[in-house]
Design a protein around this motif. Structure first.
Motif, PDB file in Angstrom:
ATOM      1  N   TYR A  32      89.159 -58.543  47.414  1.00 23.73           N
ATOM      2  CA  TYR A  32      89.467 -57.914  46.128  1.00 23.73           C
ATOM      3  C   TYR A  32      89.806 -59.025  45.139  1.00 23.73           C
ATOM      4  CZ  TYR A  32      91.394 -54.480  42.820  1.00 23.73           C
ATOM      5  OH  TYR A  32      91.632 -53.683  41.725  1.00 23.73           O
ATOM      6  N   LEU A  63      94.358 -49.291  49.170  1.00 21.03           N
ATOM      7  CA  LEU A  63      92.906 -49.353  49.057  1.00 21.03           C
ATOM      8  C   LEU A  63      92.287 -49.852  50.354  1.00 21.03           C
ATOM      9  CD1 LEU A  63      90.407 -49.030  47.241  1.00 21.03           C
ATOM     10  CD2 LEU A  63      90.810 -51.362  46.399  1.00 21.03           C
ATOM     11  N   GLU A 391      86.506 -50.313  41.704  1.00 21.80           N
ATOM     12  CA  GLU A 391      86.775 -49.217  42.628  1.00 21.80           C
ATOM     13  C   GLU A 391      87.085 -47.897  41.925  1.00 21.80           C
ATOM     14  OE1 GLU A 391      90.907 -51.066  42.016  1.00 21.80           O
ATOM     15  OE2 GLU A 391      88.795 -51.643  41.866  1.00 21.80           O
ATOM     16  N   ARG A 481      92.908 -41.544  42.088  1.00 18.50           N
ATOM     17  CA  ARG A 481      93.594 -41.283  43.350  1.00 18.50           C
ATOM     18  C   ARG A 481      93.937 -39.801  43.514  1.00 18.50           C
ATOM     19  NH1 ARG A 481      97.878 -45.916  44.971  1.00 18.50           N
ATOM     20  NH2 ARG A 481      97.611 -44.817  46.956  1.00 18.50           N
ATOM     21  N   TRP A 488      87.136 -44.050  43.815  1.00 19.31           N
ATOM     22  CA  TRP A 488      88.198 -44.749  44.553  1.00 19.31           C
ATOM     23  C   TRP A 488      88.239 -44.298  46.004  1.00 19.31           C
ATOM     24  CZ3 TRP A 488      92.588 -44.098  47.426  1.00 19.31           C
ATOM     25  CH2 TRP A 488      93.449 -45.195  47.535  1.00 19.31           C
ATOM     26  N   ARG A 492      87.446 -46.271  49.564  1.00 16.65           N
ATOM     27  CA  ARG A 492      88.382 -46.253  50.690  1.00 16.65           C
ATOM     28  C   ARG A 492      87.678 -45.852  51.976  1.00 16.65           C
ATOM     29  NH1 ARG A 492      90.567 -47.593  53.919  1.00 16.65           N
ATOM     30  NH2 ARG A 492      92.684 -47.417  54.716  1.00 16.65           N
TER      31      ARG A 492
END
Length: 593
Positions: A32, A63, A391, A481, A488, A492
């Motif tokens: 990341y 994440l 993301e 989220r 996102w 994940r």
């Protein structure tokens, strides 16, 4: 992330498998990338900082990433946003202190994450002590940089620049210094003079600095334009008709491999992650730097796939994505480095536009294309790099006036374009800037729908150094989220699959349907594990024949898809010649055979 993902040996447990894989922790990691200035501002001064990153370490853990690549946080006058380093062993006050940095390293390691630092050693800042003393003629530092007298006649007795090389940031690669009375070389901004790697003392100083950082506990380096460090004897003129003038001499110079090999032998081990950013390299050239017979780097950041939507004029010559050329480039790298070397997988970083705006659709199909690109990134052989905001599907921004541009490269391009007369006004050149400026990737991270997207702290006026993108009320971490079907959550899921399934990391690659103009499809195979991936890179609804899906004894399972499982066959139907897929706009599917 499980504790097993980072063992003492740096590899994941193999369980009952007897695979003879050349395992390395950095092959199995997800990286990341954090651009500190734009990630999270803890004190409200409008500039992201290390304490701000500390506030988000739990987010990184949630994440599921394994490694943080931290863009430069060193002392710098910020002529190129930190890539002009004035002191390699100090933290720039805007970013915090060395104590803050040590806390960040500690918190990442406590959560089973690693940290790699940006190594910028092709050049320094002109405010670095080495350059200041070199400019003064200090014998110890006189040859730390490339100083040359002018040639021929010129204004004020300076002569003309020593050769015709051009800078990556437009204009001559030489600037005259009145104090020393000579020109100095800078392949980038004039405040970024190039170090003279022919001087052994320079190399020793660099190795000493690298050793110091490793002793602080970091886990490796991302090496900025590392294949530019060698320049040929005599610094000959370049061919002005071959792209950037002089590039044939200073790209992959005569001793670049020798210097990197020496660096690896003197400073590094196989346990450090070493990522060399290299301009002008193809897959075959990359083998000289990575793999068993290379110079020892873990992997390379290359730019070949970033040229498939540009014309002969280079970066600022914007064209539509040529998927067939894209396939050729990606496949070449996948196949050439399959047995010797390793791939770095990326579609966006601090120097590139936002991937969803460039290779996808940042309007109607932002969610779908964001997931498509994630699928592609995580199902090739190599180490995936996720750039902050990628993301959640962050998009390119707008620049209504020239004054809004902070990127020195883009600003120089606009100035040169208008001076050349090719464009009559900024409005004419604006679409190109908005498509390619590095500022697109540097707008503040969008954390929430609060003012300034939640980027700034409570203290101070909180005015970000770059304006927040206009879409931040809808596109932000909090919203992503909270939405179980968001980009996102899809990232994940991909990260989790990659951690659990060796075929995602080590599987062989085979291109399928090579001539299809809209669909990029391929097979990944590792022993008894097989995946077939199909990615529709456009907004049409193409069909594609993939006989590989019909080869399985049992009906393939749809392991993952950007649009869910769809109908009971995942949009797949049998045909006499194999399996025909009918894909929706920007749809990607991963089948398990």
């Amino acid at each position: 992330m499980s504790d097993a993902s980072r063992s003492d040996s740096g590899t994941r447990p193999t369980g009952d498998s007897d695979r003879d894989l050349e395992r390395r922790w950095w092959k199995e990691a997800v990286v990341y990338q954090i651009y500190p200035r734009s990630f999270n501002d803890s004190n409200g001064d409008g500039i992201g900082d290390i304490p701000g990153i500390l506030e988000k370490v739990d987010y990184l853990e949630a994440l599921g990433v394994d490694v943080v690549w931290l863009n430069p946080v060193y002392e710098s006058p910020m002529a190129d946003n930190g890539y002009d380093i004035a002191d390699y062993r100090s933290i720039h006050p805007e970013f915090g202190t060395m104590d803050d940095w040590e806390r960040l390293l500690e918190e990442l390691h406590a959560r089973d994450m690693r940290l790699i630092m940006d190594l910028v050693v092709n050049h320094t800042s002109d405010e670095h002590e080495w350059f200041v003393r070199s400019r003064e003629g200090d014998p110890e530092y006189a040859d730390y940089y490339y100083w040359r007298e002018g040639r021929g006649d010129g204004p004020g007795g300076k002569g003309q620049p020593p050769n015709n090389w051009n800078s990556f940031f437009e204009g001559p690669a030489w600037t005259y210094d009145d104090e020393r009375g000579e020109y100095y070389l800078h392949l980038f901004d004039e405040k970024q003079p190039d170090l003279n790697w022919r001087n052994e003392a320079v190399r020793e100083s660099v190795y000493e600095m690298m050793t110091w950082w490793l002793e602080q506990g970091i886990d490796g380096f991302r090496m900025d334009v590392i294949n530019l460090i060698s320049k040929p004897e005599g610094l000959p003129d370049g061919d002005p008709d071959e792209g950037l003038t002089g590039a044939e001499h200073f790209t992959n110079g005569p001793r670049s491999g020798q210097y990197i090999d020496e660096m690896c032998e003197r400073v590094l081990s196989e346990e450090e992650m070493t990522v060399g950013e290299m301009v002008g390299v193809d897959a075959e050239t990359a083998r000289e730097y990575v793999g068993g017979d290379g110079s020892g780097l873990s992997m390379l950041i290359h730019f070949e796939h970033m040229g498939v939507d540009t014309g002969d004029g280079g970066k600022w010559d914007v064209e539509e994505l040529d998927l067939l050329e894209f396939k050729d480039v990606i496949t070449d790298w996948q196949e050439t480095l399959a047995d010797e070397g390793w791939n770095c997988l990326y579609l966006s970083n601090h120097d590139q536009p936002r991937a969803v705006s460039r290779f996808g659709d940042d309007g109607e199909y932002r969610r779908e294309s964001g997931k498509l690109l994630a699928t592609f990134l995580f199902t090739l052989q190599g180490t995936p790099f996720v750039y902050q905001g990628q993301e959640i599907g962050m998009t390119n921004t707008t620049f209504e006036t020239r004054d809004e541009i902070r990127d020195v490269e883009a600003a120089n391009f606009v100035e040169a374009a208008l001076e050349s007369g090719e464009y009559d006004s900024y409005e004419e050149v604006r679409p190109i800037v908005e498509a390619r400026s590095r500022d697109n990737a540097r707008t503040p991270m969008q954390w929430s729908d609060e003012p300034h997207a939640g980027f700034t702290g409570e203290e101070g006026d909180g005015e970000p150094w770059l304006p927040v993108n206009d879409d931040s009320e809808a596109v932000n971490v909090a919203a992503a989220r909270a939405d179980g079907d968001s980009i996102w959550h899809y990232y994940r899921e991909l990260i989790d699959l990659r951690e659990r399934r060796d075929v995602f990391v080590y599987g062989d690659y085979e291109l399928l349907a090579p001539d299809h103009p809209e669909v990029f499809a391929y097979r990944r195979t590792l022993e008894d594990e097989t995946l077939v991936v199909a990615c529709n890179f456009f907004d049409g609804e193409p069909t594609v024949e993939l006989p590989a899906l019909a080869e399985a004894e049992e009906s393939p399972d749809l392991l993952l898809g950007t649009h869910g499982h769809g109908d009971e066959n995942g949009g797949r139907r049998r045909s006499d010649s194999g399996a025909t897929l009918e894909l929706r706009p920007y749809e990607a599917r991963v089948y398990e055979l």
